[in-house]
Scaffold this motif. Structure first.
Motif, PDB file in Angstrom:
ATOM      1  N   GLN A 225      28.053  38.719  31.207  1.00  0.00           N
ATOM      2  CA  GLN A 225      26.892  37.957  31.461  1.00  0.00           C
ATOM      3  C   GLN A 225      26.878  37.664  33.003  1.00  0.00           C
ATOM      4  OE1 GLN A 225      26.423  34.861  28.959  1.00  0.00           O
ATOM      5  NE2 GLN A 225      25.460  36.174  27.267  1.00  0.00           N
ATOM      6  N   PRO A 226      25.662  37.569  33.530  1.00  0.00           N
ATOM      7  CA  PRO A 226      25.773  37.054  35.014  1.00  0.00           C
ATOM      8  C   PRO A 226      26.254  35.564  35.100  1.00  0.00           C
ATOM      9  CG  PRO A 226      23.496  37.944  34.391  1.00  0.00           C
ATOM     10  CD  PRO A 226      24.451  37.881  32.908  1.00  0.00           C
ATOM     11  N   GLY A 227      27.203  35.544  36.060  1.00  0.00           N
ATOM     12  CA  GLY A 227      27.889  34.409  36.355  1.00  0.00           C
ATOM     13  C   GLY A 227      29.345  34.455  35.737  1.00  0.00           C
ATOM     14  N   GLY A 228      29.385  35.479  35.102  1.00  0.00           N
ATOM     15  CA  GLY A 228      30.949  35.620  34.349  1.00  0.00           C
ATOM     16  C   GLY A 228      32.090  36.350  35.150  1.00  0.00           C
ATOM     17  N   SER A 229      33.191  36.474  34.605  1.00  0.00           N
ATOM     18  CA  SER A 229      34.299  36.947  35.313  1.00  0.00           C
ATOM     19  C   SER A 229      34.839  38.192  34.629  1.00  0.00           C
ATOM     20  CB  SER A 229      35.314  36.089  35.570  1.00  0.00           C
ATOM     21  OG  SER A 229      34.949  34.964  36.292  1.00  0.00           O
ATOM     22  N   LEU A 230      35.559  39.177  35.470  1.00  0.00           N
ATOM     23  CA  LEU A 230      36.410  40.195  35.003  1.00  0.00           C
ATOM     24  C   LEU A 230      37.496  40.413  36.039  1.00  0.00           C
ATOM     25  CD1 LEU A 230      33.836  43.111  33.828  1.00  0.00           C
ATOM     26  CD2 LEU A 230      35.527  41.629  32.149  1.00  0.00           C
ATOM     27  N   ARG A 231      38.466  41.134  35.381  1.00  0.00           N
ATOM     28  CA  ARG A 231      39.789  41.426  36.465  1.00  0.00           C
ATOM     29  C   ARG A 231      40.039  42.755  36.104  1.00  0.00           C
ATOM     30  NH1 ARG A 231      46.054  40.192  35.829  1.00  0.00           N
ATOM     31  NH2 ARG A 231      46.348  39.775  37.938  1.00  0.00           N
ATOM     32  N   LEU A 232      39.947  43.777  37.107  1.00  0.00           N
ATOM     33  CA  LEU A 232      40.218  44.882  36.879  1.00  0.00           C
ATOM     34  C   LEU A 232      41.795  45.233  37.366  1.00  0.00           C
ATOM     35  CD1 LEU A 232      36.958  46.869  38.426  1.00  0.00           C
ATOM     36  CD2 LEU A 232      37.486  46.007  36.065  1.00  0.00           C
ATOM     37  N   SER A 233      42.372  46.197  36.606  1.00  0.00           N
ATOM     38  CA  SER A 233      43.657  46.509  36.979  1.00  0.00           C
ATOM     39  C   SER A 233      43.784  48.025  37.236  1.00  0.00           C
ATOM     40  CB  SER A 233      44.904  46.343  36.104  1.00  0.00           C
ATOM     41  OG  SER A 233      44.993  44.694  35.605  1.00  0.00           O
ATOM     42  N   CYS A 234      44.684  48.343  38.055  1.00  0.00           N
ATOM     43  CA  CYS A 234      45.203  49.880  38.566  1.00  0.00           C
ATOM     44  C   CYS A 234      46.450  50.102  38.817  1.00  0.00           C
ATOM     45  CB  CYS A 234      43.996  50.595  39.697  1.00  0.00           C
ATOM     46  SG  CYS A 234      44.309  51.934  40.202  1.00  0.00           S
TER      47      CYS A 234
ATOM     48  N   ALA B  10      34.159  43.935  51.329  1.00  0.00           N
ATOM     49  CA  ALA B  10      32.578  44.178  51.613  1.00  0.00           C
ATOM     50  C   ALA B  10      32.013  42.756  51.520  1.00  0.00           C
ATOM     51  CB  ALA B  10      32.036  44.987  50.722  1.00  0.00           C
ATOM     52  N   ASP B  11      31.102  42.648  52.480  1.00  0.00           N
ATOM     53  CA  ASP B  11      30.293  41.228  52.807  1.00  0.00           C
ATOM     54  C   ASP B  11      29.647  40.911  51.438  1.00  0.00           C
ATOM     55  OD1 ASP B  11      29.066  41.992  56.135  1.00  0.00           O
ATOM     56  OD2 ASP B  11      30.909  41.270  55.328  1.00  0.00           O
ATOM     57  N   SER B  12      29.199  41.705  50.673  1.00  0.00           N
ATOM     58  CA  SER B  12      28.659  41.539  49.345  1.00  0.00           C
ATOM     59  C   SER B  12      29.408  40.901  48.236  1.00  0.00           C
ATOM     60  CB  SER B  12      27.849  42.627  48.688  1.00  0.00           C
ATOM     61  OG  SER B  12      28.840  43.846  48.573  1.00  0.00           O
ATOM     62  N   VAL B  13      30.600  41.017  48.322  1.00  0.00           N
ATOM     63  CA  VAL B  13      31.773  40.438  47.446  1.00  0.00           C
ATOM     64  C   VAL B  13      32.509  39.189  48.025  1.00  0.00           C
ATOM     65  CG1 VAL B  13      31.692  42.719  46.278  1.00  0.00           C
ATOM     66  CG2 VAL B  13      33.504  41.869  47.799  1.00  0.00           C
ATOM     67  N   LYS B  14      32.550  38.930  49.369  1.00  0.00           N
ATOM     68  CA  LYS B  14      33.304  38.036  49.849  1.00  0.00           C
ATOM     69  C   LYS B  14      33.207  36.577  49.072  1.00  0.00           C
ATOM     70  CE  LYS B  14      34.089  39.936  54.507  1.00  0.00           C
ATOM     71  NZ  LYS B  14      33.661  39.728  55.913  1.00  0.00           N
ATOM     72  N   GLY B  15      34.193  35.958  49.004  1.00  0.00           N
ATOM     73  CA  GLY B  15      33.999  34.698  48.372  1.00  0.00           C
ATOM     74  C   GLY B  15      33.790  34.805  46.856  1.00  0.00           C
ATOM     75  N   ARG B  16      33.675  35.900  46.284  1.00  0.00           N
ATOM     76  CA  ARG B  16      33.442  35.877  44.751  1.00  0.00           C
ATOM     77  C   ARG B  16      34.777  36.796  44.158  1.00  0.00           C
ATOM     78  NH1 ARG B  16      29.287  38.572  42.835  1.00  0.00           N
ATOM     79  NH2 ARG B  16      29.037  40.187  44.401  1.00  0.00           N
ATOM     80  N   PHE B  17      35.199  37.868  45.009  1.00  0.00           N
ATOM     81  CA  PHE B  17      36.174  39.003  44.591  1.00  0.00           C
ATOM     82  C   PHE B  17      37.473  38.587  45.300  1.00  0.00           C
ATOM     83  CE2 PHE B  17      33.141  42.734  43.109  1.00  0.00           C
ATOM     84  CZ  PHE B  17      32.310  41.782  42.392  1.00  0.00           C
TER      85      PHE B  17
ATOM     86  N   LEU C 221      41.833  43.510  40.843  1.00  0.00           N
ATOM     87  CA  LEU C 221      40.384  42.980  41.215  1.00  0.00           C
ATOM     88  C   LEU C 221      40.041  41.649  40.427  1.00  0.00           C
ATOM     89  CD1 LEU C 221      38.458  43.323  43.725  1.00  0.00           C
ATOM     90  CD2 LEU C 221      37.096  44.835  42.334  1.00  0.00           C
ATOM     91  N   GLN C 222      40.090  40.960  40.982  1.00  0.00           N
ATOM     92  CA  GLN C 222      39.395  39.573  40.287  1.00  0.00           C
ATOM     93  C   GLN C 222      38.154  39.278  40.550  1.00  0.00           C
ATOM     94  OE1 GLN C 222      40.664  37.411  37.737  1.00  0.00           O
ATOM     95  NE2 GLN C 222      38.591  36.773  37.544  1.00  0.00           N
ATOM     96  N   MET C 223      36.984  39.274  39.645  1.00  0.00           N
ATOM     97  CA  MET C 223      35.655  39.551  39.993  1.00  0.00           C
ATOM     98  C   MET C 223      35.073  38.112  39.355  1.00  0.00           C
ATOM     99  SD  MET C 223      34.696  43.395  39.474  1.00  0.00           S
ATOM    100  CE  MET C 223      34.801  43.336  38.021  1.00  0.00           C
ATOM    101  N   ASN C 224      34.394  37.205  40.161  1.00  0.00           N
ATOM    102  CA  ASN C 224      33.868  35.960  39.777  1.00  0.00           C
ATOM    103  C   ASN C 224      32.638  35.993  40.065  1.00  0.00           C
ATOM    104  OD1 ASN C 224      36.416  35.159  38.741  1.00  0.00           O
ATOM    105  ND2 ASN C 224      36.930  34.107  40.619  1.00  0.00           N
ATOM    106  N   SER C 225      31.797  34.995  39.548  1.00  0.00           N
ATOM    107  CA  SER C 225      30.542  35.094  39.773  1.00  0.00           C
ATOM    108  C   SER C 225      29.812  36.155  39.883  1.00  0.00           C
ATOM    109  CB  SER C 225      30.341  34.067  41.163  1.00  0.00           C
ATOM    110  OG  SER C 225      30.774  32.875  41.176  1.00  0.00           O
ATOM    111  N   LEU C 226      29.964  36.950  39.079  1.00  0.00           N
ATOM    112  CA  LEU C 226      29.205  38.339  38.853  1.00  0.00           C
ATOM    113  C   LEU C 226      27.807  38.287  38.595  1.00  0.00           C
ATOM    114  CD1 LEU C 226      31.827  40.021  36.587  1.00  0.00           C
ATOM    115  CD2 LEU C 226      31.151  41.026  38.752  1.00  0.00           C
TER     116      LEU C 226
END
Length: 121
Positions: free
Chosen positions: A13-22, A60-67, A80-85
Motif C-alpha cells: 500500500q502507499p506509504g508502505g515498505s519493501l526490501r529488495l535483494s539481489c 535518483a532524485d525521485s527516491v532520495k530520502g526514501r530508498f 534496496l530498502q524502499m520506504n514511503s512508497l
C-alpha cells in the motif's frame, strides 16, 4: 556463467515498505558496482540507485530520502530498502552488476530478470 537473482518484490500500500535483494553468483572474479534500475509500463528504464563496493552511493532524485541501497560485498549481494512508497514507484525493478567474470574477459554489466513492485491501495 554469471547470474543475478532478485527477490523481495510484491504488492504494498502507499506509504508502505519493501526490501529488495539481489545476489550475484557463478564465475565471478570481481565486482565493483551493483545497483537497481526500474521500468514502469510505457516508460524507459531509469536509474534508481547504485553502490560502489568501496561504499559510494548514488540515487535518483525521485527516491532520495526514501530508498537506501546497501551491499554485502563478501556475499556479492545488494539490497534496496524502499520506504514511503508511492504509486509512482510501481515498476519492474532490475538488478545490475559490473562484473569481471574471468581473467581473460572484459568487465561488463550483467542484469537480473526483474522483480515486480506494485504500490496500490
Amino acid at each position: 556463467q554469471v547470474q543475478l537473482v532478485e527477490s523481495g518484490g510484491g504488492l504494498v500500500q502507499p506509504g508502505g515498505s519493501l526490501r529488495l535483494s539481489c545476489a550475484a553468483s557463478g564465475s565471478i572474479v570481481s565486482i565493483t558496482r551493483m545497483g537497481w534500475y526500474r521500468q514502469a509500463p510505457g516508460k524507459q528504464r531509469e536509474l534508481v540507485a547504485t553502490i560502489l563496493f568501496s561504499g559510494t552511493t548514488n540515487y535518483a532524485d525521485s527516491v532520495k530520502g526514501r530508498f537506501t541501497i546497501s551491499a554485502d560485498n563478501p556475499k556479492n549481494t545488494v539490497y534496496l530498502q524502499m520506504n514511503s512508497l508511492k504509486p509512482d514507484d510501481t515498476a519492474v525493478y532490475y538488478c545490475t552488476a559490473f562484473i569481471k567474470a574471468r581473467l581473460t574477459t572484459p568487465w561488463r554489466d550483467y542484469w537480473g530478470q526483474g522483480t515486480q513492485v506494485t504500490v496500490s491501495s
